[in-house]
Design an enzyme around this catalytic site. Structure first.
Site: not given
Ligand code: M6R
Length: 607
Positions: A73, A27, A480, A2, A484, A487, A99-100, A503, A602
């Protein structure tokens, strides 16, 4: 997640608010709304979907020099127009954005309903305007203070009153708010991104602070009525452009910015001739460094993967026991905190609620935490008080790319500094320092000739399952790469260390299964070659990311992606690049919304 924007001053509020919301779009959100105070009334417009929909719905010629706006959000209640913020009391004369999460919303709702309040939404937030209304007898500040005494939970809360067209009230507890100071006008936002166009002078509100903001003044008190002391800070010059420039997506732009962003992270920090480094923000002497008994690095998502690389580097090179921890798990497992140990918290946004929760757990038990953060002035940076800024510049795409490589670079810089006080002789230290300084050039060299990424994408598009495989420092890189791809391309996949194949995961191999193997020329190479042979024997379509000139690795590949050679410790900084491009190209081929993937935000400011 948010986002909040508010404005009071001589300008028409609507364009400022809508521009602010646009800047917060990165965000992640699912609905948006705005409330304008004008001629003794509050006009609320809200809608589901993009800010663009709100812009079409709002009359931007409308008057009103004070207003608040929000991107939501969804947490409590679905993505519907009634659930979007702002929310109002029953008279429509008080509006809030929030927010929260309000933890005791059910009890409050029941009480309010018993008093005859009817609710227009399913949100926890809606209790706030009704509660404030119950306490309102002409003094907005007092009403908000009294209402908040009854509330448990986290909030970045902004309130306006139809009777007070010159006043915004803002309160913070666990969810960031920043006041932007203009000349004869003031702003409030959940993220300084919304403000940089208008002002660089800001006040970060602290937890339990309630501020009254007019066009010319900002006065605040603590929730218990005691004085709040705040300082005016200057937002650092933003590095890099916030526009896409020549690139079709922010993600691609940010991938290509990595030579500069890594360069900024290193600038002034590496001492190549001494084979050491200087990290001013760490505020630790060489003697302090020799006394660290262990290092724990906290993070979530991509930042956790960077933490894994950092922990492996620290333990492997400086011989200090080190581990990475997923912050959301760490905070709730009642961890033992050694006050002499060093804790680090890695976060791009500096606002991740779980990472912040982990930091608080360490601090409560007497430990110290250094931040490894991108966003200057963010909550994690300020809570840690010490640490290192990674200086990536604004990262707008939800999928983190340049922040990862800068986080890893900052952790390597710390590793060099630490190892130099313990295990690393001058020769090896100088070699590593010089290799670090060369990283931006090596990244440029790869990006100029990225190899047959599109050919690798052909194996992925339409796959039911894909596997990423790596050993040692390449295992977090594999994780990683898989994150990606999930995501932004939504392709089911996972990552395993090569040694784990027998395993379990090898059962998933069938003709054509895409496997992405990360095989730099390090001590794990031979074992990885065996693992690759095993999956190849079962028909896997192998994409191999290998050091340039490694003919054996190349010969096993259906698609071979050679990358430039570099010091073995630094290979994650190079081998992650083709994985970033691979997920980008796969998402592009599948027609996905690359910069704003579904369900993701974000900055994850709630648990
Ligand atoms: O802002 P931050 O680095 O603390 O965020 C952590 C994760 O939410 C962030 O890295 C998330 O996994 C990304 N969308 C990865 O691409």
């Amino acid at each position: 997640m948010c986002g909040i924007v508010g404005y009071v001053g001589p300008r028409k509020a609507t364009p400022v608010l809508l521009d602010g919301l646009r800047r917060l779009e990165y965000r992640g959100y699912d609905s948006a709304g705005v409330a304008l105070v004008d001629e003794g009334a509050i006009a609320v417009t809200k809608c589901v979907g993009r800010v663009g929909n709100l812009i079409e719905a709002v009359d931007d010629t409308a008057g009103g020099n004070l207003g608040i706006a929000h991107t939501r959000w969804a947490t409590h209640g679905g993505v519907t127009q009634p659930n979007a913020h702002p929310h109002c009391d029953m008279t429509g004369r008080i509006a809030v954005v929030h927010n929260g999460i309000i933890d005791n919303d059910e009890g409050l709702k029941a009480r309010l309903a018993a008093d005859g309040v009817t609710f227009a939404s399913e949100t926890d937030t809606e209790v706030l305007p009704h509660l404030i209304a119950r306490h309102y007898a002409g003094d907005p500040h007092e009403a908000v203070l009294k209402a908040l005494q009854e509330v448990r939970g986290t909030y970045g809360l902004v309130v306006v009153f139809a009777d007070h067209p010159d006043l915004i009230i803002a309160a913070r507890n666990g969810s960031p708010l920043v006041v932007g100071l203009g000349e004869g006008e003031n702003f409030i936002a959940s993220d300084s991104h919304a403000l940089v166009r208008y002002t660089r002078r800001v006040i970060y509100l602290e937890d339990r602070e309630v501020a009254c903001i007019t066009a010319t003044e900002v006065n605040s008190v603590q929730l218990d009525g005691s004085d709040a002391i705040h300082t005016v800070e200057e937002l650092e010059a933003i590095y890099g452009s916030e526009d896409k420039g020549e690139f079709p997506h922010y993600m691609l732009k940010e991938i290509h910015e990595q030579p500069e962003s890594i360069g900024r992270c290193l600038r002034g920090r590496i001492l190549p001739d001494l084979g050491s480094a200087r990290l001013g923000g760490f505020d630790m002497s060489p003697r302090d460094l020799t006394e660290i008994p262990r290092v724990t690095i906290l993070g979530c998502g991509t930042s956790y993967h960077a933490a894994m690389v950092g922990a492996m580097a620290i333990e492997g090179l400086a011989r200090v026991p080190a581990q990475a921890e997923i912050a959301s798990e760490f905070r709730y497992r009642n961890p033992v905190i050694d006050p002499k140990a060093l804790f680090m918290a890695v976060s791009q946004s500096g606002e991740t609620a779980d990472t912040l929760g982990g930091i608080k757990e360490v601090v409560t038990k007497g430990g110290r935490v250094m931040g490894v953060v991108n966003v200057v002035g963010s909550t994690i940076a300020r809570t840690c008080g010490a640490g290192v800024y990674i200086h990536s510049g604004p990262e707008v795409a939800v999928a983190s790319t340049k922040a990862f490589t800068s986080q890893v670079t900052a952790l390597y810089t710390f590793t060099l500094m630490l190892a130099r006080t313990r295990t690393l002789g001058p020769h090896d230290a100088v070699e590593l320092a010089r290799a670090l300084v060369s990283v931006p050039d090596v990244v440029s060299e790869y990006l100029a000739e990225p190899g047959p990424i599109e050919e690798a994408v052909r194996h992925l598009v339409g796959a039911r399952y894909a596997l990423f495989m790596g050993r040692g420092l390449s295992f977090p890189v594999a994780l990683e790469g898989a994150l990606k791809l999930k995501e932004i391309a939504y392709i089911p996949c996972e990552a395993y260390p090569g040694g784990e194949m027998k395993h379990g995961p090898i059962a998933m191999m069938e003709p054509g299964t895409p496997v992405i193997a990360i095989v730099p020329d390090d001590q794990h190479r031979e074992k990885m070659i065996s693992n690759m042979q095993e999956v190849r024997a079962r028909g896997a379509a192998l994409t191999v990311i290998h050091s340039r000139g490694d003919l054996k690795a190349q010969s096993l590949a259906s698609v071979s992606i050679p990358v430039p050679r570099i010091h073995t410790l630094l290979t994650p900084l190079i081998s992650v690049l083709p994985l970033q491009l691979l997920s980008y190209q796969a998402a592009l081929a599948l027609g996905k919304d690359i910069d704003r993937p579904r369900n993701l935000a974000k900055s994850v400011t709630v648990e």
